[in-house]
Design a protein around this motif. Structure first.
Motif, short mmCIF file in Angstrom:
data_model
loop_
_atom_site.label_atom_id
_atom_site.label_comp_id
_atom_site.label_asym_id
_atom_site.label_seq_id
_atom_site.Cartn_x
_atom_site.Cartn_y
_atom_site.Cartn_z
N LEU A 1 0.84 -1.18 0.00
CA LEU A 1 0.00 0.00 0.00
C LEU A 1 0.87 1.24 0.00
CD1 LEU A 1 -2.62 -1.06 2.73
CD2 LEU A 1 -2.98 -1.02 0.25
N PRO A 2 0.36 2.37 -0.46
CA PRO A 2 1.14 3.62 -0.37
C PRO A 2 1.48 3.94 1.08
CG PRO A 2 -0.76 3.88 -1.81
CD PRO A 2 -0.95 2.57 -1.12
N GLN A 3 2.60 4.62 1.27
CA GLN A 3 3.06 4.94 2.62
C GLN A 3 3.61 6.36 2.67
OE1 GLN A 3 3.25 2.91 5.79
NE2 GLN A 3 3.30 5.11 6.20
N SER A 4 3.06 7.18 3.58
CA SER A 4 3.61 8.51 3.84
C SER A 4 4.71 8.39 4.89
CB SER A 4 2.51 9.45 4.35
OG SER A 4 1.50 9.60 3.39
N VAL A 5 5.77 9.20 4.70
CA VAL A 5 6.93 9.15 5.60
C VAL A 5 7.36 10.58 5.92
CG1 VAL A 5 9.32 8.35 5.90
CG2 VAL A 5 7.70 6.99 4.55
N LYS A 6 7.62 10.86 7.19
CA LYS A 6 8.16 12.16 7.57
C LYS A 6 9.60 12.01 8.03
CE LYS A 6 6.31 12.13 12.33
NZ LYS A 6 5.47 12.88 13.32
N LEU A 7 10.38 13.07 7.85
CA LEU A 7 11.79 13.08 8.23
C LEU A 7 12.06 14.33 9.07
CD1 LEU A 7 11.62 12.23 4.90
CD2 LEU A 7 13.93 11.46 5.50
N PHE A 8 12.81 14.15 10.15
CA PHE A 8 13.14 15.29 11.00
C PHE A 8 14.44 15.00 11.76
CE2 PHE A 8 10.25 12.45 13.18
CZ PHE A 8 10.76 12.32 14.46
N LEU A 9 15.03 16.05 12.30
CA LEU A 9 16.32 15.95 12.97
C LEU A 9 16.17 15.89 14.48
CD1 LEU A 9 18.05 18.52 10.68
CD2 LEU A 9 19.07 16.29 11.18
#
Length: 266
Positions: A52-60
């Motif tokens: 399935l589609p997957q949203s991903v967030k990135l942060f420090l």
């Protein structure tokens, strides 16, 4: 490999549970030798292994770890040697189709005037965003577990003026899964990241004859952190031994300690 070693070697994968989908393909540690005022580029390759589609967030975040296995993730600027302000990503959010792979790019912009040599670091957290689907047929709260990855970004400045300083903080024998393990806690009191390996030379206390030489895996060690290095003593006969522990990094800096060990049957 031994359970405890495996657990520590993958310490950067936080909250590992049954449900998977996102995988970081190009390693969890990115190291750069840098100079004041220069710009360096890197990337994080991410794959959606799910259907399935997957949203991903990135942060420090800043982080540190200790030889008892504890890991601390914290907001940027918690660590005095953070480089979080130097790192700019081309995006903080991506959406991956099923089985899709993409790359997130980042730049490291080293300030013009950093006076203190040594290692500066932070981590880029890669975290899937789970969609919350209400279920009217069930009462209460549904909790979904996700996998979060933490990618170290280590920048080493003026390395010729900096060095690691390894200190032995503890040595003991533990038994795990029927094996005798030597657990060696080492702290890096210096100002430079290194990747040491620990070797032990053992001599029978009565005869003085050499019983063998054994070594740990190499592991990265940031300044002002500590780790436990494990050495398998499975083939060592029960006896009392005199031994020399030697921790050596990739630049051949060596640190030694004399110890006495009592290897038992049980």
């Amino acid at each position: 490999m031994i359970k405890s070693i495996l657990l520590f070697s993958v310490f950067l994968i936080q909250f590992t549970f049954l449900k998977a989908g996102i995988v970081v393909l190009n390693g969890l540690s990115h190291t750069y030798k840098v100079e004041n005022g220069k710009i360096y580029k890197g990337k994080i390759a991410i794959e959606n292994t799910g259907n399935l589609p997957q949203s991903v967030k990135l942060f420090l975040q800043d982080f540190s770890y200790q030889s008892d296995g504890s890991i601390q993730y914290s907001a940027p600027h918690t660590n005095l040697k953070t480089n979080a302000d130097w790192i700019k990503m081309n995006t903080n959010m991506i959406v991956l189709k099923a089985k899709e792979t993409t790359e997130v790019y980042y730049e490291i912009m080293v300030p013009d005037k950093i006076a203190e040599p040594g290692s500066y670091w932070s981590v880029i957290i890669v975290e899937p965003i789970e969609e919350i689907t209400p279920n009217d047929n069930k009462q209460g709260v549904n909790i979904t577990s996700v996998i979060r990855y933490a990618i170290q970004v280590i920048t080493n400045l003026d390395t010729e003026k900096a060095r690691p300083d390894l200190k032995f903080e503890g040595v003991k024998i533990e038994k795990e899964n029927g094996r005798q393990l030597l657990k060696v806690a080492i702290a890096n009191k210096g100002n430079l990241y290194c990747k040491p390996i620990v070797v032990i030379e053992m001599y029978d206390k009565k005869s003085g004859q050499k019983a063998g030489t054994f070594s740990s895996q190499a592991m990265g060690l940031l300044p002002q952190t500590s780790k436990s290095f494990y050495i398998d003593l499975e083939k060592t006969p029960p006896a009392k031994y005199k031994a020399v522990l030697i921790a050596t990094d990739e630049d051949e800096n060596s640190f030694a300690l004399n110890v006495e060990l009592n290897v038992k049957n049980d």
